[in-house]
Scaffold this active site. Sequence first.
Site, PDB file in Angstrom:
ATOM      1  N   SER A 149       0.765  -1.391   0.055  1.00  0.00           N
ATOM      2  CA  SER A 149       0.078   0.034   0.026  1.00  0.00           C
ATOM      3  C   SER A 149       0.488   1.296   0.132  1.00  0.00           C
ATOM      4  O   SER A 149       1.681   1.354  -0.956  1.00  0.00           O
ATOM      5  CB  SER A 149      -0.931   0.033   1.233  1.00  0.00           C
ATOM      6  OG  SER A 149      -1.848   1.090   0.999  1.00  0.00           O
ATOM      7  N   ASP A 301      -2.675   6.146  -3.760  1.00  0.00           N
ATOM      8  CA  ASP A 301      -1.185   5.534  -3.089  1.00  0.00           C
ATOM      9  C   ASP A 301      -0.860   4.673  -4.170  1.00  0.00           C
ATOM     10  O   ASP A 301      -1.532   4.560  -5.262  1.00  0.00           O
ATOM     11  CB  ASP A 301      -1.763   5.091  -2.034  1.00  0.00           C
ATOM     12  CG  ASP A 301      -2.691   3.863  -1.690  1.00  0.00           C
ATOM     13  OD1 ASP A 301      -3.534   3.672  -2.887  1.00  0.00           O
ATOM     14  OD2 ASP A 301      -2.680   3.155  -0.943  1.00  0.00           O
ATOM     15  N   ASP A 303      -0.936   1.260  -4.642  1.00  0.00           N
ATOM     16  CA  ASP A 303      -1.720   0.392  -5.233  1.00  0.00           C
ATOM     17  C   ASP A 303      -3.163   0.725  -5.438  1.00  0.00           C
ATOM     18  O   ASP A 303      -4.179  -0.213  -5.672  1.00  0.00           O
ATOM     19  CB  ASP A 303      -1.846  -0.829  -4.175  1.00  0.00           C
ATOM     20  CG  ASP A 303      -2.624  -0.627  -2.799  1.00  0.00           C
ATOM     21  OD1 ASP A 303      -2.415   0.529  -2.291  1.00  0.00           O
ATOM     22  OD2 ASP A 303      -3.090  -1.660  -2.252  1.00  0.00           O
ATOM     23  N   ASP A 305      -5.767   2.016  -3.889  1.00  0.00           N
ATOM     24  CA  ASP A 305      -7.030   1.774  -3.182  1.00  0.00           C
ATOM     25  C   ASP A 305      -7.467   3.070  -2.322  1.00  0.00           C
ATOM     26  O   ASP A 305      -8.629   3.267  -2.022  1.00  0.00           O
ATOM     27  CB  ASP A 305      -6.965   0.591  -2.292  1.00  0.00           C
ATOM     28  CG  ASP A 305      -5.725   0.573  -1.273  1.00  0.00           C
ATOM     29  OD1 ASP A 305      -4.987   1.452  -1.208  1.00  0.00           O
ATOM     30  OD2 ASP A 305      -5.462  -0.473  -0.427  1.00  0.00           O
TER      31      ASP A 305
END
Length: 575
Positions: A149, A301, A303, A305
């Site tokens: 993340s 961010d 990734d 999400d």
Amino acid sequence: MHIEKAILDQVNIWLTPTFDNNTHEAIREMMTSAPKELEDSFYKNLEFGTGGMRGIMGVGTNRINKYTLGKNTQGLSNYLKKCFPNEDIKVAIAYDCRHNSNTLAKVVADVFSANGIKVFLFSDMRPTPELSFTVRHLKCHTGIVLTASHNPPEYNGYKVYWQDGGQIVPPQDGEIIKEIESLEYSDVNFKADESLIEYIDTAIDEAFRDSTIANASFNTSKPAKENLKIVYTSLHGTSIKAIPGVLEKAGYTDVNIVKEQAEPNGNFPTVKSPNPEEPEALTMAMELADTINADIVVGTDPDSDRLGVAVRDTNGKMILLNGNQTMVVMTHFLLQQWQKAGKLSGTEFVGSTIVSTPMMLELASAYDVECKVGLTGFKWIAKFIKDFPNQKFIGGGEESFGFMVGDAVRDKDAIAAILLVCEIAAQAKEKGSSLYQELLQMYVDFGFYKEHLISITKKGIEGANEIKQMMIDLRENPLKEINGQRVVCIEDYQTSKGKDFMNGEEFSISIPKSNVLIYYLEDGSKICARPSGTEPKIKFYFSVNCQVESINDIPEAEAFLEAKIKNIIAEMQLN
């Protein structure tokens, strides 16, 4: 320095022929020159937290590497075979832009295939929400995404999703961990069956994009879309693979990408932290917005999400909204749209978390919709969708800059959320308002809620013990008064017990156990303490509120609430 025997026993296992020469060399180097690092690398096994398993890359049981992920995958393979004994098991795997993510993803694919499991592996990095979508789209039994993340560059991670597209939750996570812990590293089968690994690409991308547009578009006019000037940054992450295409196909033509941050790069060279929660992360995007006079800034961010959103305030200054603000704006808009469409029948719900703004409860109540509140992490909102199939999920979020629109993706989804927030901004601008003005009017209509978060980092074994002691102190010596306000209730999610001090009654908490403690004060203030499940941090969440008669009253009310938060922090000695 002295290293405990149990740690040295683990080190010696990693010096056996099961592990490769590079691993042996790295361990020997630490033994001679970095004993503290050796201790930290082996003193425990990495655990599943609120966002899966994350850790620093390197050798050792407390690190992300070929062997720890291989053992996880072997254990998960064994568990899948027990759960689905007569089925052809299928798994989808995605990975982000981090160092080693692609090679670690192939290791995971190899182990699954070596165990006779069909693997759908993305040929290049993809956003985490697309993996959640893919699990259901391809009718897979499980899904894996390699990501840490928004963590620093030295981290990577391993998230596990189930058939419903949501992350694993208890008791499954515990059952999988038991399966993993029953294994020796020598039990891991790394010999891939390449015939079982199928690379997936554009067909999934197109299905995901079309689903996103269908879920997050709400009859915004073509001129309104074209008149919205957007600045977008991927912060060197994976959303560059999806968001430009989604916005273009949805009809947004004035999208200005921060070119310096558009190239995926696991070093995240232009930011201290690739986390849209941090104002500094969107500095370049906000500077571009001022240069071209944009209406809105959106960023994700690595990734994809989490989303960050900046808009212009009533003075035309670009300001970053916090996660609670973006969540209530999006939830309110969704509720309005569902009401206009006549889709509210009394069986719908929105989702939130125990550390997020209580304003979500006020919004849901105003529309006669249930607000289901769970633990931190979108896996709990996904679980609500699975556990209550006769209720329709509208949307929901959490304070940490995450939101989910509908149920096509069962995890926080910055791609659909960014399209939704552009819809809100475009429609507001068309009617002579703005997204920020819409938020201010909500404060008048539903109450002015202000939240603040403090994160205290405590690294290593000593840090973990300090965090543990802080929680013990808050439990065993509870505060009775804070900032001149009596503590009227305490909820302890670790014991599943709460106490109402106004009537002396104790009550049970039905939400699953978690190391979280919440204090409620007589003036409606709320203070939550929660050690992070994925980082060496303890987090304190503050929520205060008051009523305002008009938008003109908000600046004075905000100063009052800011002072209240500062006083609470000072009294709790958290400065």
